[in-house]
Write a protein that holds these residues in place. Structure first.
Motif, PDB file in Angstrom:
ATOM      1  N   HIS A   1      32.884  -2.552  13.989  1.00 34.20           N
ATOM      2  CA  HIS A   1      32.654  -1.105  13.965  1.00 34.20           C
ATOM      3  C   HIS A   1      32.398  -0.525  12.583  1.00 34.20           C
TER       4      HIS A   1
ATOM      5  N   GLN B   1      35.593   9.841  15.170  1.00 38.94           N
ATOM      6  CA  GLN B   1      35.323  10.211  16.566  1.00 38.94           C
ATOM      7  C   GLN B   1      36.497  11.056  17.096  1.00 38.94           C
TER       8      GLN B   1
ATOM      9  N   MET C   1      45.837  -3.991  24.482  1.00 42.03           N
ATOM     10  CA  MET C   1      46.494  -2.813  23.894  1.00 42.03           C
ATOM     11  C   MET C   1      47.405  -2.115  24.889  1.00 42.03           C
TER      12      MET C   1
HETATM   13  C1  HEC Z   1      33.136  -8.140  18.543  1.00 41.38           C
HETATM   14  C2  HEC Z   1      32.777  -6.784  18.147  1.00 41.38           C
HETATM   15  C3  HEC Z   1      33.753  -5.649  18.417  1.00 41.38           C
HETATM   16  C4  HEC Z   1      35.087  -5.589  18.064  1.00 41.38           C
HETATM   17  C5  HEC Z   1      35.933  -6.633  17.342  1.00 41.38           C
HETATM   18  C6  HEC Z   1      35.537  -4.274  18.500  1.00 41.38           C
HETATM   19  N1  HEC Z   1      34.521  -3.596  19.086  1.00 41.38           N
HETATM   20 FE1  HEC Z   1      34.644  -1.689  19.899  1.00 41.38          FE
HETATM   21  N2  HEC Z   1      32.730  -1.857  20.551  1.00 41.38           N
HETATM   22  C7  HEC Z   1      31.856  -2.912  20.289  1.00 41.38           C
HETATM   23  C8  HEC Z   1      30.584  -2.654  20.951  1.00 41.38           C
HETATM   24  C9  HEC Z   1      29.354  -3.577  20.913  1.00 41.38           C
HETATM   25  C10 HEC Z   1      30.716  -1.408  21.630  1.00 41.38           C
HETATM   26  C11 HEC Z   1      29.699  -0.702  22.539  1.00 41.38           C
HETATM   27  C12 HEC Z   1      29.981  -1.227  23.928  1.00 41.38           C
HETATM   28  C13 HEC Z   1      29.337  -0.467  25.033  1.00 41.38           C
HETATM   29  O1  HEC Z   1      28.113  -0.324  25.015  1.00 41.38           O
HETATM   30  O2  HEC Z   1      30.080   0.009  25.917  1.00 41.38           O
HETATM   31  C14 HEC Z   1      32.078  -0.925  21.335  1.00 41.38           C
HETATM   32  C15 HEC Z   1      32.589   0.287  21.782  1.00 41.38           C
HETATM   33  C16 HEC Z   1      33.785   0.834  21.383  1.00 41.38           C
HETATM   34  C17 HEC Z   1      34.250   2.183  21.696  1.00 41.38           C
HETATM   35  C18 HEC Z   1      33.483   3.226  22.477  1.00 41.38           C
HETATM   36  C19 HEC Z   1      32.606   3.958  21.487  1.00 41.38           C
HETATM   37  C20 HEC Z   1      31.686   4.978  22.101  1.00 41.38           C
HETATM   38  O3  HEC Z   1      31.052   5.700  21.300  1.00 41.38           O
HETATM   39  O4  HEC Z   1      31.593   5.090  23.320  1.00 41.38           O
HETATM   40  C21 HEC Z   1      35.474   2.338  21.119  1.00 41.38           C
HETATM   41  C22 HEC Z   1      36.349   3.590  21.128  1.00 41.38           C
HETATM   42  C23 HEC Z   1      35.792   1.089  20.465  1.00 41.38           C
HETATM   43  N3  HEC Z   1      34.759   0.204  20.637  1.00 41.38           N
HETATM   44  C24 HEC Z   1      36.962   0.840  19.769  1.00 41.38           C
HETATM   45  C25 HEC Z   1      37.305  -0.386  19.238  1.00 41.38           C
HETATM   46  C26 HEC Z   1      38.590  -0.674  18.648  1.00 41.38           C
HETATM   47  C27 HEC Z   1      39.712   0.353  18.489  1.00 41.38           C
HETATM   48  C28 HEC Z   1      38.563  -1.987  18.272  1.00 41.38           C
HETATM   49  C29 HEC Z   1      39.685  -2.805  17.628  1.00 41.38           C
HETATM   50  C30 HEC Z   1      40.930  -2.877  18.339  1.00 41.38           C
HETATM   51  C31 HEC Z   1      37.254  -2.518  18.595  1.00 41.38           C
HETATM   52  N4  HEC Z   1      36.523  -1.524  19.182  1.00 41.38           N
HETATM   53  C32 HEC Z   1      36.831  -3.813  18.325  1.00 41.38           C
HETATM   54  C33 HEC Z   1      32.154  -4.038  19.535  1.00 41.38           C
HETATM   55  C34 HEC Z   1      33.402  -4.388  19.049  1.00 41.38           C
END
Ligand code: HEC
Length: 106
Positions: A40, A60, A89
């Motif tokens: 992110h 956000q 979580m």
């Molecule tokens: C391996 C990569 C990766 C990791 C590690 C990751 N994310 Fe994500 N995250 C993504 C991707 C790609 C999306 C978009 C997914 C989708 O299209 O729904 C996303 C979407 C999200 C969203 C929704 C954002 C939106 O604008 O709708 C949130 C909130 C979020 N992540 C929080 C977290 C948090 C908190 C963590 C750590 C605990 C985390 N992510 C770890 C790749 C990752």
């Protein structure tokens, strides 16, 4: 004057009601988002995977983050990686993470 007083009372009552909810702890959230940064790109950290789109979550809206993570957790919102992240979580951790992320500058 009486009216103002009533508004004040309602505000106090609302505050008390929201305090009963799981309150996010920013300091704890900060340690929890460590693993999220690789994807992110929270400010101060490089995005490890610039070749695919990852939404910005720093700055956000707090409730938006809570809703998104709960939706991934329940499977209502599907994404393999985020689903796996959210499943590990607790609701308290989600609240902490949302409190921390929403406190950051965009
Ligand atoms: C391996 C990569 C990766 C990791 C590690 C990751 N994310 Fe994500 N995250 C993504 C991707 C790609 C999306 C978009 C997914 C989708 O299209 O729904 C996303 C979407 C999200 C969203 C929704 C954002 C939106 O604008 O709708 C949130 C909130 C979020 N992540 C929080 C977290 C948090 C908190 C963590 C750590 C605990 C985390 N992510 C770890 C790749 C990752």
């Amino acid at each position: 004057m009486k009216r103002l007083h009533l508004v004040g009372l309602i505000a106090v009552a609302l505050c008390a009601a929201s305090a009963a909810h799981a309150e996010g702890d920013k300091a704890r959230g900060r340690t929890l988002v460590y693993t999220c940064n690789g994807c992110h790109g929270v400010p101060g950290y490089a995005n490890a995977y610039p070749d695919y789109h990852v939404p910005h979550i720093a700055g956000q809206n707090e409730q938006y983050i809570v809703n998104a993570l709960k939706a991934y957790k329940s499977g209502e919102r599907k994404h393999p990686t985020m689903g796996a992240q959210a499943q590990s979580m607790s609701d308290q951790e989600i609240a902490d993470i949302a409190a921390y992320l929403s406190s950051l500058a965009k």
